[in-house]
Design a protein around this motif. Sequence first.
Motif, mmCIF file in Angstrom:
data_model
loop_
_atom_site.group_PDB
_atom_site.id
_atom_site.type_symbol
_atom_site.label_atom_id
_atom_site.label_comp_id
_atom_site.label_asym_id
_atom_site.label_seq_id
_atom_site.Cartn_x
_atom_site.Cartn_y
_atom_site.Cartn_z
ATOM 1 N N ARG A 222 0.810 -1.221 0.000
ATOM 2 C CA ARG A 222 0.000 0.000 0.000
ATOM 3 C C ARG A 222 0.840 1.266 0.000
ATOM 4 O O ARG A 222 0.328 2.344 -0.292
ATOM 5 N N ARG A 223 2.103 1.158 0.361
ATOM 6 C CA ARG A 223 2.972 2.332 0.329
ATOM 7 C C ARG A 223 3.972 2.275 -0.822
ATOM 8 O O ARG A 223 4.924 3.039 -0.865
ATOM 9 N N GLY A 224 3.754 1.360 -1.761
ATOM 10 C CA GLY A 224 4.612 1.289 -2.939
ATOM 11 C C GLY A 224 5.984 0.711 -2.675
ATOM 12 O O GLY A 224 6.913 0.920 -3.466
ATOM 13 N N MET A 225 6.125 -0.049 -1.592
ATOM 14 C CA MET A 225 7.435 -0.598 -1.233
ATOM 15 C C MET A 225 7.525 -2.111 -1.374
ATOM 16 O O MET A 225 8.548 -2.699 -1.016
ATOM 17 N N LEU A 226 6.482 -2.758 -1.875
ATOM 18 C CA LEU A 226 6.516 -4.215 -1.951
ATOM 19 C C LEU A 226 7.554 -4.713 -2.954
ATOM 20 O O LEU A 226 8.352 -5.603 -2.630
ATOM 21 N N HIS A 227 7.561 -4.150 -4.159
ATOM 22 C CA HIS A 227 8.522 -4.634 -5.163
ATOM 23 C C HIS A 227 9.967 -4.427 -4.712
ATOM 24 O O HIS A 227 10.784 -5.358 -4.826
ATOM 25 N N PRO A 228 10.330 -3.243 -4.186
ATOM 26 C CA PRO A 228 11.704 -3.102 -3.665
ATOM 27 C C PRO A 228 12.015 -4.105 -2.553
ATOM 28 O O PRO A 228 13.141 -4.605 -2.472
ATOM 29 N N LEU A 229 11.030 -4.416 -1.717
ATOM 30 C CA LEU A 229 11.267 -5.373 -0.637
ATOM 31 C C LEU A 229 11.466 -6.782 -1.190
ATOM 32 O O LEU A 229 12.347 -7.525 -0.719
ATOM 33 N N LEU A 230 10.671 -7.170 -2.174
ATOM 34 C CA LEU A 230 10.848 -8.484 -2.784
ATOM 35 C C LEU A 230 12.234 -8.600 -3.409
ATOM 36 O O LEU A 230 12.916 -9.617 -3.260
ATOM 37 N N THR A 231 12.663 -7.550 -4.089
ATOM 38 C CA THR A 231 13.983 -7.554 -4.715
ATOM 39 C C THR A 231 15.077 -7.651 -3.662
ATOM 40 O O THR A 231 16.020 -8.456 -3.791
ATOM 41 N N ALA A 232 14.972 -6.829 -2.613
ATOM 42 C CA ALA A 232 15.981 -6.843 -1.551
ATOM 43 C C ALA A 232 15.991 -8.175 -0.807
ATOM 44 O O ALA A 232 17.020 -8.575 -0.256
ATOM 45 N N ASP B 192 -12.374 -0.415 -13.514
ATOM 46 C CA ASP B 192 -11.418 0.257 -14.392
ATOM 47 C C ASP B 192 -9.980 -0.194 -14.141
ATOM 48 O O ASP B 192 -9.039 0.314 -14.760
ATOM 49 N N GLY B 193 -9.803 -1.185 -13.248
ATOM 50 C CA GLY B 193 -8.486 -1.735 -12.961
ATOM 51 C C GLY B 193 -7.832 -1.187 -11.718
ATOM 52 O O GLY B 193 -6.814 -1.712 -11.263
ATOM 53 N N THR B 194 -8.391 -0.128 -11.136
ATOM 54 C CA THR B 194 -7.809 0.484 -9.935
ATOM 55 C C THR B 194 -8.013 -0.406 -8.721
ATOM 56 O O THR B 194 -9.113 -0.917 -8.492
ATOM 57 N N ARG B 195 -6.973 -0.573 -7.950
ATOM 58 C CA ARG B 195 -7.052 -1.329 -6.707
ATOM 59 C C ARG B 195 -7.002 -0.380 -5.518
ATOM 60 O O ARG B 195 -6.348 0.665 -5.559
ATOM 61 N N LEU B 196 -7.680 -0.780 -4.438
ATOM 62 C CA LEU B 196 -7.668 0.021 -3.229
ATOM 63 C C LEU B 196 -6.250 0.318 -2.778
ATOM 64 O O LEU B 196 -5.910 1.455 -2.432
ATOM 65 N N SER B 197 -5.394 -0.702 -2.758
ATOM 66 C CA SER B 197 -4.039 -0.508 -2.247
ATOM 67 C C SER B 197 -3.261 0.513 -3.061
ATOM 68 O O SER B 197 -2.422 1.244 -2.518
ATOM 69 N N GLU B 198 -3.538 0.601 -4.357
ATOM 70 C CA GLU B 198 -2.852 1.589 -5.193
ATOM 71 C C GLU B 198 -3.286 3.002 -4.849
ATOM 72 O O GLU B 198 -2.518 3.960 -5.025
ATOM 73 N N LEU B 199 -4.501 3.158 -4.345
ATOM 74 C CA LEU B 199 -5.024 4.471 -3.974
ATOM 75 C C LEU B 199 -4.463 4.964 -2.644
ATOM 76 O O LEU B 199 -4.629 6.132 -2.301
ATOM 77 N N MET B 200 -3.781 4.084 -1.900
ATOM 78 C CA MET B 200 -3.344 4.418 -0.557
ATOM 79 C C MET B 200 -1.871 4.816 -0.482
ATOM 80 O O MET B 200 -1.347 5.062 0.604
ATOM 81 N N GLN B 201 -1.202 4.943 -1.615
ATOM 82 C CA GLN B 201 0.229 5.184 -1.588
ATOM 83 C C GLN B 201 0.609 6.569 -1.078
ATOM 84 O O GLN B 201 1.738 6.785 -0.640
#
Length: 512
Positions: A60-70, A428-437
Motif C-alpha cells: 500500500r505504500r509502494g514498497m513491496l517490489h523493492p522489498l521483494l527484490t531486496a 477500471d483496474g484500480t485497486r484500493l491498495s494503489e489508492l493508498m500510496q
Amino acid sequence: MHDVVIVGAGPVGLFLACELGLAGCSVLVLEREPEPRSPWKAYPLGTRGLSAASAEAFYRRGMLHPLLTASGIHDDPGSSLDDSGTNPDPDELPPPRNVGHFAGMMLDPAKVDVAALPFRLPSPAPESMLTSLEAVETVLSERAAKLGVQIRHGVTVSAIARTDESVVARAGEHEYAARWLVGCDGGRSAVRGLAGFDFVGTEPQFTGYTMLATIADPEKLRPGFNLTPTGMYLQMATAGHIGILDFDGGTFDRSRQPTREHLQAVLRRVSGTDVTLSDVHLASSFTDRAMQTTTYRQGRVLLAGDAAHIHPPFGGQGLNLGIGDALNLGWKLAATVHGYAPDGLLDTYTRERHPIGAWVLDWTRAQTAVMRPDPHAQAIQGVIRDLLGTHDGTTYVFQKISGSSLRYDLCSEQPLVGRNAPDLHLEDGTRLSELMQDGRGVALDFSTDRRLHNSAMGWQSRIRYAAGPARNDLGFGAVLVRPDGIVAWAGDHAPDRDAFERAAGHWFGNPA
C-alpha cells in the motif's frame, strides 16, 4: 525543533518515520548503533517472516517490489492472482502457500478452510513471505531518505526532559528537541525506562539459543522443529543454523556470551544425541520473558514495537506486531502534529494496539506451556496435534498468526468495520491498495449515482475519493478506509451520506 524524534532505527522506527514523512512531518531518527549493517540482520540469522497484513502495508505504500527484490524473491507472489475482471468466489481462491506453526507443530496449508477467512480477496501482496531485517531496513531507509527523514547513527539517548509543548532527548553533549518523541528502541528500551513507563508481565521458563555453527555430524540432528522430552531444537535450512529451547527457568546469565562448550552441552541434552559443534561463529541467547507497558503513551512520549512489549520469537510475531504499531500510530500522530486530529484520536493508539500486544504475549505463553518437557505438556501436545489435523483447528491457528482475524473494536455491528480492508478492485483496474500510496484515507463509492462525492470533497486533503463499479464489492455500496488500511465505515448499496460524514468527522476531524 522537529515535529517528531524517533529513538531507534530498526524496522518499527523506520516504518513510523516513513509514515510521518509521507504526511509532511519533520522527523529525526536517533540510533545508538554506529553502523546499520550487522550479521544478525542479514540472512540467515536475520531471517524474518512477514504476515499478510505486513506485506499488504508495504504494498500500500509502494514498497513491496523493492522489498521483494531486496529479499531475493524473484518470482511474483501474486502471479496466481485472478485479474480477469470476474468476481472471485472465495471457495475458488487458492490456499495460502505458507502457514507457519504452533509450538513447533507445523500447519498443513491444504487444511486451511479458505472460505472461512473473513472478506478474503486476491491481492498482489503475498499472504506471507520470508525476508530479512537487513532487507526491510534497507528498503525503509531508502524510502525515509526520499521523504526527507534525517537518520543519525551512533547516538545513545541518556536523558529525557518534558514540557507541555515539547520533549528534549539528551545524548552526550547534544540535545534533540521535538514536539513528540517515540521510543522504538527495542526490548531494552532506554526511552521506556527514562520516561517511567510501567512494564509488567511474566518471568521466563526457558533460555533459548540461536547460533550459526560448524557441525561435525549434522546428520545426527533432524531437520525442522523437534519437540523432545527435554526441550526443543530447530535445525533450519541453512547449514549450521540452529535454535534450542532449554527449560532451565531462564537461569543462564545472558550478560555473558554462550561458549561452544555450553552450547554443545545444551544441544546434546535437548536433542538426545552426541552431536559435536566444531566451531560456533555467532551465537546469542533469549528467554520467554513476556512483558508489556500498561499504556503506550505518556503525554508527548509514545512507545512502539519491542519498546512497548517483549515476548519470545515464536512464529515471527514480533516484527509484524511492531509494524502494526507503526502503521496505527503514524497517521494519528501526523494528524495531531498538523492540528486537524479530532479529540482523543491519539488515545486510540493505545486503545487499539494494547489488546493486540496482550494477545500476542498470551499466544507465546500458550506455546511455551505446550512445549514444556513434562508429561502434562506432552499430553497437551497430543491434543493440539489432533486439532491441527482438522480443517477447523488449522484454520483457527492460521487466522490468528496471519492477522486475518484481527479486528479493532470500533463500536460497529457491521462485520467489515475494524478489519484490515481487502484489496477491493474497481472495474477500471484500480485497486484500493494503489489508492493508498500517498498516505491518505480512501472513500470507495460503488453507488451508481456517486452519492458520496460532494460529502467526500470536504475532506479531500485527507481522504481520497474514488467511484465506480467494483469487480467484487463484497455486497457494500461504499467503504471508508483509514490510512492504516482499517475499514472505518461501510454502507449498503444506497450509502447514507450523513452516516459517512459522521464517520469521516470522527476519524479525520472537521472538513478542511
